[in-house]
Design a protein around this motif. Sequence first.
Motif, PDB file in Angstrom:
ATOM      1  N   TRP A  82       0.809  -1.128  -0.011  1.00 20.28           N
ATOM      2  CA  TRP A  82       0.122  -0.164   0.089  1.00 20.28           C
ATOM      3  C   TRP A  82       0.823   1.357  -0.091  1.00 20.28           C
ATOM      4  CZ3 TRP A  82      -5.069   1.168  -0.472  1.00 20.28           C
ATOM      5  CH2 TRP A  82      -5.642   2.372   0.079  1.00 20.28           C
ATOM      6  N   TYR A  83       1.816   1.420   0.900  1.00 21.33           N
ATOM      7  CA  TYR A  83       2.555   2.550   1.235  1.00 21.33           C
ATOM      8  C   TYR A  83       3.600   2.670  -0.167  1.00 21.33           C
ATOM      9  CZ  TYR A  83       0.171   4.056   5.232  1.00 21.33           C
ATOM     10  OH  TYR A  83      -0.882   4.464   6.055  1.00 21.33           O
ATOM     11  N   MET A  84       4.200   1.426  -0.767  1.00 19.09           N
ATOM     12  CA  MET A  84       4.952   1.534  -1.763  1.00 19.09           C
ATOM     13  C   MET A  84       4.121   2.220  -3.066  1.00 19.09           C
ATOM     14  SD  MET A  84       7.881  -1.719  -1.858  1.00 19.09           S
ATOM     15  CE  MET A  84       6.488  -2.870  -1.760  1.00 19.09           C
ATOM     16  N   ALA A  85       3.163   1.738  -2.995  1.00 20.19           N
ATOM     17  CA  ALA A  85       2.306   2.304  -4.248  1.00 20.19           C
ATOM     18  C   ALA A  85       1.923   3.771  -4.274  1.00 20.19           C
ATOM     19  CB  ALA A  85       1.019   1.346  -4.385  1.00 20.19           C
ATOM     20  N   LEU A  86       1.718   4.178  -2.808  1.00 20.55           N
ATOM     21  CA  LEU A  86       1.200   5.459  -2.592  1.00 20.55           C
ATOM     22  C   LEU A  86       2.502   6.329  -1.871  1.00 20.55           C
ATOM     23  CD1 LEU A  86      -2.350   4.637  -1.204  1.00 20.55           C
ATOM     24  CD2 LEU A  86      -1.801   5.411  -3.371  1.00 20.55           C
ATOM     25  N   SER A  87       3.583   5.988  -2.092  1.00 25.62           N
ATOM     26  CA  SER A  87       4.918   6.637  -1.452  1.00 25.62           C
ATOM     27  C   SER A  87       4.854   7.975  -1.653  1.00 25.62           C
ATOM     28  CB  SER A  87       6.070   5.626  -1.495  1.00 25.62           C
ATOM     29  OG  SER A  87       6.498   5.866  -3.066  1.00 25.62           O
ATOM     30  N   LYS A  88       4.947   8.341  -3.037  1.00 22.35           N
ATOM     31  CA  LYS A  88       5.014   9.787  -3.204  1.00 22.35           C
ATOM     32  C   LYS A  88       3.892  10.632  -2.610  1.00 22.35           C
ATOM     33  CE  LYS A  88       7.977   9.621  -7.419  1.00 22.35           C
ATOM     34  NZ  LYS A  88       8.631   8.428  -7.093  1.00 22.35           N
ATOM     35  N   PRO A  89       2.556  10.388  -2.896  1.00 26.15           N
ATOM     36  CA  PRO A  89       1.463  11.184  -2.534  1.00 26.15           C
ATOM     37  C   PRO A  89       1.518  11.179  -0.801  1.00 26.15           C
ATOM     38  CG  PRO A  89       0.442   9.392  -3.662  1.00 26.15           C
ATOM     39  CD  PRO A  89       2.073   9.352  -3.679  1.00 26.15           C
ATOM     40  N   TRP A  90       2.038  10.006  -0.188  1.00 26.13           N
ATOM     41  CA  TRP A  90       1.928   9.924   1.245  1.00 26.13           C
ATOM     42  C   TRP A  90       3.208  10.664   1.823  1.00 26.13           C
ATOM     43  CZ3 TRP A  90       5.745   8.371   4.916  1.00 26.13           C
ATOM     44  CH2 TRP A  90       5.130   8.099   6.211  1.00 26.13           C
ATOM     45  N   MET A  91       4.289  10.600   1.063  1.00 27.18           N
ATOM     46  CA  MET A  91       5.277  11.597   1.651  1.00 27.18           C
ATOM     47  C   MET A  91       5.087  13.272   1.649  1.00 27.18           C
ATOM     48  SD  MET A  91       8.911   9.507   0.880  1.00 27.18           S
ATOM     49  CE  MET A  91       8.644   9.303  -0.773  1.00 27.18           C
ATOM     50  N   ALA A  92       4.487  13.358   0.413  1.00 28.27           N
ATOM     51  CA  ALA A  92       4.115  14.855   0.163  1.00 28.27           C
ATOM     52  C   ALA A  92       2.962  15.059   1.151  1.00 28.27           C
ATOM     53  CB  ALA A  92       3.491  15.015  -1.215  1.00 28.27           C
ATOM     54  N   ALA A  93       2.077  14.357   1.481  1.00 30.83           N
ATOM     55  CA  ALA A  93       0.910  14.819   2.547  1.00 30.83           C
ATOM     56  C   ALA A  93       1.207  14.941   3.908  1.00 30.83           C
ATOM     57  CB  ALA A  93      -0.309  13.979   2.416  1.00 30.83           C
ATOM     58  N   ALA A  94       2.470  13.954   4.262  1.00 33.08           N
ATOM     59  CA  ALA A  94       2.884  14.009   5.477  1.00 33.08           C
ATOM     60  C   ALA A  94       4.288  14.900   5.612  1.00 33.08           C
ATOM     61  CB  ALA A  94       3.571  12.511   5.896  1.00 33.08           C
TER      62      ALA A  94
END
Length: 132
Positions: free
Chosen positions: A20-32
């Motif tokens: 999940w987090y590998m697939a969404l790593s870029k948006p997650w890192m930006a949001a976090a």
Amino acid sequence: MGVLSVIVAGAAAWIFGAVWYMALSKPWMAAAEIAVGPDGKPQGNGSALPFILSAIAMIVVAGMMRHVFALSGIDTLDKGLVSGLGVGLFFISPWIMINNAYPGRPFKLTLIDGGYATFGCAIIGGVLSLFA
């Protein structure tokens, strides 16, 4: 068999989280608001501690869900999946939303983290029901 089911369910949710987090790593890192280097990878010390803590957390969640499921008579795959979805969507995700709202974090972070909680708990519920 109970301990084995908890470990397998926790491991399944943890592995799903990695995907999940590998697939969404870029948006997650930006949001976090995680600082990234020129290579796009997070800056920091690269400690394994978050991975270890998250694995322990998944086993703890799976253990409590197993207890609640046993008391509630949740013993089929469909009941396990739906109940797990409910735990993630109606217990954990609102808590994540509160934790993100007060510091003013983007709602996208809540959607990503809440999505993991919802589907991760569904996986735990599904796996636990297979051992019931």
